[in-house]
Design an enzyme around this catalytic site. Structure first.
Site, PDB file in Angstrom:
ATOM      1  N   THR A  86       2.687  -1.533   8.921  1.00 11.97           N
ATOM      2  CA  THR A  86       3.274  -2.236  10.056  1.00 11.97           C
ATOM      3  C   THR A  86       3.596  -3.860   9.644  1.00 11.97           C
ATOM      4  O   THR A  86       3.965  -4.352  10.361  1.00 11.97           O
ATOM      5  CB  THR A  86       2.217  -2.453  11.124  1.00 11.97           C
ATOM      6  OG1 THR A  86       1.047  -2.706  10.573  1.00 11.97           O
ATOM      7  CG2 THR A  86       2.147  -0.945  11.740  1.00 11.97           C
ATOM      8  N   GLY A  87       2.673  -4.281   8.246  1.00 10.77           N
ATOM      9  CA  GLY A  87       3.023  -5.542   7.819  1.00 10.77           C
ATOM     10  C   GLY A  87       1.677  -6.174   8.587  1.00 10.77           C
ATOM     11  O   GLY A  87       1.314  -7.248   8.233  1.00 10.77           O
TER      12      GLY A  87
ATOM     13  N   CYS B  98       3.061  -3.205   4.055  1.00 10.59           N
ATOM     14  CA  CYS B  98       2.180  -2.286   4.552  1.00 10.59           C
ATOM     15  C   CYS B  98       2.874  -1.496   5.480  1.00 10.59           C
ATOM     16  O   CYS B  98       4.230  -1.661   5.775  1.00 10.59           O
ATOM     17  CB  CYS B  98       0.782  -2.691   4.758  1.00 10.59           C
ATOM     18  SG  CYS B  98       0.631  -3.745   6.336  1.00 10.59           S
TER      19      CYS B  98
ATOM     20  N   ARG C 191       9.551 -32.713  11.723  1.00 12.84           N
ATOM     21  CA  ARG C 191       8.437 -32.678  12.634  1.00 12.84           C
ATOM     22  C   ARG C 191       7.469 -31.689  12.177  1.00 12.84           C
ATOM     23  O   ARG C 191       6.478 -31.483  12.416  1.00 12.84           O
ATOM     24  CB  ARG C 191       8.925 -32.304  13.922  1.00 12.84           C
ATOM     25  CG  ARG C 191       9.569 -31.087  14.283  1.00 12.84           C
ATOM     26  CD  ARG C 191      10.439 -31.070  15.818  1.00 12.84           C
ATOM     27  NE  ARG C 191      11.161 -29.631  15.896  1.00 12.84           N
ATOM     28  CZ  ARG C 191      12.225 -29.316  15.391  1.00 12.84           C
ATOM     29  NH1 ARG C 191      12.806 -30.143  14.286  1.00 12.84           N
ATOM     30  NH2 ARG C 191      12.744 -28.222  15.528  1.00 12.84           N
ATOM     31  N   HIS C 192       8.031 -30.484  11.096  1.00 16.10           N
ATOM     32  CA  HIS C 192       7.381 -29.389  10.912  1.00 16.10           C
ATOM     33  C   HIS C 192       6.274 -29.593   9.929  1.00 16.10           C
ATOM     34  O   HIS C 192       5.271 -29.203   9.761  1.00 16.10           O
ATOM     35  CB  HIS C 192       8.146 -28.231  10.200  1.00 16.10           C
ATOM     36  CG  HIS C 192       9.154 -27.956  11.379  1.00 16.10           C
ATOM     37  ND1 HIS C 192       8.892 -27.262  12.747  1.00 16.10           N
ATOM     38  CD2 HIS C 192      10.520 -28.065  11.442  1.00 16.10           C
ATOM     39  CE1 HIS C 192      10.083 -26.963  13.460  1.00 16.10           C
ATOM     40  NE2 HIS C 192      10.887 -27.627  12.633  1.00 16.10           N
TER      41      HIS C 192
ATOM     42  N   HIS D 145      10.819 -23.316   9.498  1.00 18.00           N
ATOM     43  CA  HIS D 145       9.744 -24.147  10.363  1.00 18.00           C
ATOM     44  C   HIS D 145       8.362 -23.958   9.786  1.00 18.00           C
ATOM     45  O   HIS D 145       7.648 -24.884  10.012  1.00 18.00           O
ATOM     46  CB  HIS D 145       9.722 -23.544  11.663  1.00 18.00           C
ATOM     47  CG  HIS D 145      10.980 -23.936  12.506  1.00 18.00           C
ATOM     48  ND1 HIS D 145      11.224 -23.785  13.983  1.00 18.00           N
ATOM     49  CD2 HIS D 145      12.268 -24.762  12.417  1.00 18.00           C
ATOM     50  CE1 HIS D 145      12.175 -24.311  14.348  1.00 18.00           C
ATOM     51  NE2 HIS D 145      12.896 -24.886  13.330  1.00 18.00           N
TER      52      HIS D 145
ATOM     53  N   GLY E  95      -1.782  -5.658   8.598  1.00 17.09           N
ATOM     54  CA  GLY E  95      -2.860  -5.534   7.798  1.00 17.09           C
ATOM     55  C   GLY E  95      -2.611  -6.757   6.723  1.00 17.09           C
ATOM     56  O   GLY E  95      -3.731  -7.320   6.245  1.00 17.09           O
TER      57      GLY E  95
ATOM     58  N   ASP F 253       0.854  -1.177  -0.052  1.00 16.18           N
ATOM     59  CA  ASP F 253      -0.140   0.018   0.118  1.00 16.18           C
ATOM     60  C   ASP F 253       0.811   1.193   0.198  1.00 16.18           C
ATOM     61  O   ASP F 253       1.949   1.046  -0.226  1.00 16.18           O
ATOM     62  CB  ASP F 253      -0.979  -0.025   1.145  1.00 16.18           C
ATOM     63  CG  ASP F 253      -0.349   0.110   2.595  1.00 16.18           C
ATOM     64  OD1 ASP F 253       0.974   0.399   2.586  1.00 16.18           O
ATOM     65  OD2 ASP F 253      -1.018   0.278   3.611  1.00 16.18           O
ATOM     66  N   HIS F 254       0.190   2.322   0.192  1.00 13.80           N
ATOM     67  CA  HIS F 254       1.133   3.759   0.028  1.00 13.80           C
ATOM     68  C   HIS F 254       2.083   3.569   1.065  1.00 13.80           C
ATOM     69  O   HIS F 254       3.263   4.248   1.024  1.00 13.80           O
ATOM     70  CB  HIS F 254       0.028   4.965   0.267  1.00 13.80           C
ATOM     71  CG  HIS F 254      -0.647   4.735   1.339  1.00 13.80           C
ATOM     72  ND1 HIS F 254      -1.581   3.851   1.609  1.00 13.80           N
ATOM     73  CD2 HIS F 254      -0.564   5.341   2.623  1.00 13.80           C
ATOM     74  CE1 HIS F 254      -2.325   4.079   2.728  1.00 13.80           C
ATOM     75  NE2 HIS F 254      -1.655   4.835   3.555  1.00 13.80           N
TER      76      HIS F 254
ATOM     77  N   ARG G  41       6.936   0.823   7.631  1.00 12.26           N
ATOM     78  CA  ARG G  41       7.435   1.903   8.529  1.00 12.26           C
ATOM     79  C   ARG G  41       8.144   1.319   9.722  1.00 12.26           C
ATOM     80  O   ARG G  41       8.506   2.195  10.796  1.00 12.26           O
ATOM     81  CB  ARG G  41       6.050   2.508   8.724  1.00 12.26           C
ATOM     82  CG  ARG G  41       5.391   3.452   7.639  1.00 12.26           C
ATOM     83  CD  ARG G  41       4.134   4.018   8.369  1.00 12.26           C
ATOM     84  NE  ARG G  41       3.383   4.788   7.272  1.00 12.26           N
ATOM     85  CZ  ARG G  41       2.000   4.868   7.302  1.00 12.26           C
ATOM     86  NH1 ARG G  41       1.215   4.511   8.198  1.00 12.26           N
ATOM     87  NH2 ARG G  41       1.598   5.783   6.328  1.00 12.26           N
TER      88      ARG G  41
ATOM     89  N   ARG H  13       2.955 -30.276  11.682  1.00 11.84           N
ATOM     90  CA  ARG H  13       2.478 -29.125  12.266  1.00 11.84           C
ATOM     91  C   ARG H  13       1.743 -28.303  10.931  1.00 11.84           C
ATOM     92  O   ARG H  13       0.534 -28.118  10.805  1.00 11.84           O
ATOM     93  CB  ARG H  13       3.523 -28.188  12.820  1.00 11.84           C
ATOM     94  CG  ARG H  13       3.610 -29.031  13.950  1.00 11.84           C
ATOM     95  CD  ARG H  13       5.094 -28.359  14.647  1.00 11.84           C
ATOM     96  NE  ARG H  13       5.493 -29.320  15.633  1.00 11.84           N
ATOM     97  CZ  ARG H  13       6.673 -29.104  16.125  1.00 11.84           C
ATOM     98  NH1 ARG H  13       7.534 -28.132  15.810  1.00 11.84           N
ATOM     99  NH2 ARG H  13       7.049 -30.230  17.156  1.00 11.84           N
TER     100      ARG H  13
END
Ligand code: RB5
Length: 152
Positions: free
Chosen positions: A67-68, A65, A132-133, A98, A70, A8-9, A109, A136
């Site tokens: 903060t990452g 974005c 093992r992963h 993992h 959203g 995004d912007h 930001r 999961r």
């Protein structure tokens, strides 16, 4: 490797840096915007990338974005998408080892450019550890299957 990228912007500057970094003969980049500073809604651009990872049109996705957060919420709505918000090379490496991350999410930001370059390189060059992963990740796929049955 085919990589879809979008932002995004608030992630535009970081996306430009990453696109430059990805210019490499072994990588085909599909850029789904945004392309200007004008304010946009992250779900629109996140969906472009996550849907293509989900239907296997591309191998991996990268979303940015502010903060990452959203972009992570949006991308993880899609079946088969394992979107991981990473903060440094360590979390990027662990997300591949993992979690078999197929979408790297970055806060434009909240993360320094120099750290991001290292993160992207690490995320691209690290293989899933399996073992093992696998069990999961199988449980996550099972949850997706059960939820999609409820929708049908
Ligand atoms: C845009 O201002 C900001 O809300 C967005 O980039 C993102 O951080 C949302 O999670």
């Amino acid at each position: 490797m085919k990589i879809a990228i979008a932002c995004d912007h608030a992630g535009l500057e970081m996306k430009r840096e990453i696109v430059e970094l990805l210019k490499n003969p072994g990588i085909e980049i599909f850029d789904f915007g945004t392309y200007s500073e004008e304010s946009v809604d992250y779900p629109d651009h996140g969906a472009e990338v996550a849907s293509r990872v989900s239907n296997q049109e591309v191998d991996r996705g990268i979303l940015i974005c502010g903060t990452g957060l959203g972009m992570s919420i949006v991308a993880n709505k899609y079946n088969g998408v394992r979107a991981t918000l990473c903060h440094d090379a360590y979390t990027a490496e662990m997300s591949r080892l993992h979690n078999d991350s197929n979408v790297l999410v970055i806060g434009g930001r909240t993360t320094a450019k120099e750290i991001v370059k290292d993160m992207v390189r690490t995320w691209l060059s690290t293989s899933f550890e399996g073992g093992r992963h696998n069990k999961r990740l199988g449980k996550i796929s099972q949850i997706e299957k059960e939820l999609s049955k409820k929708i049908d």
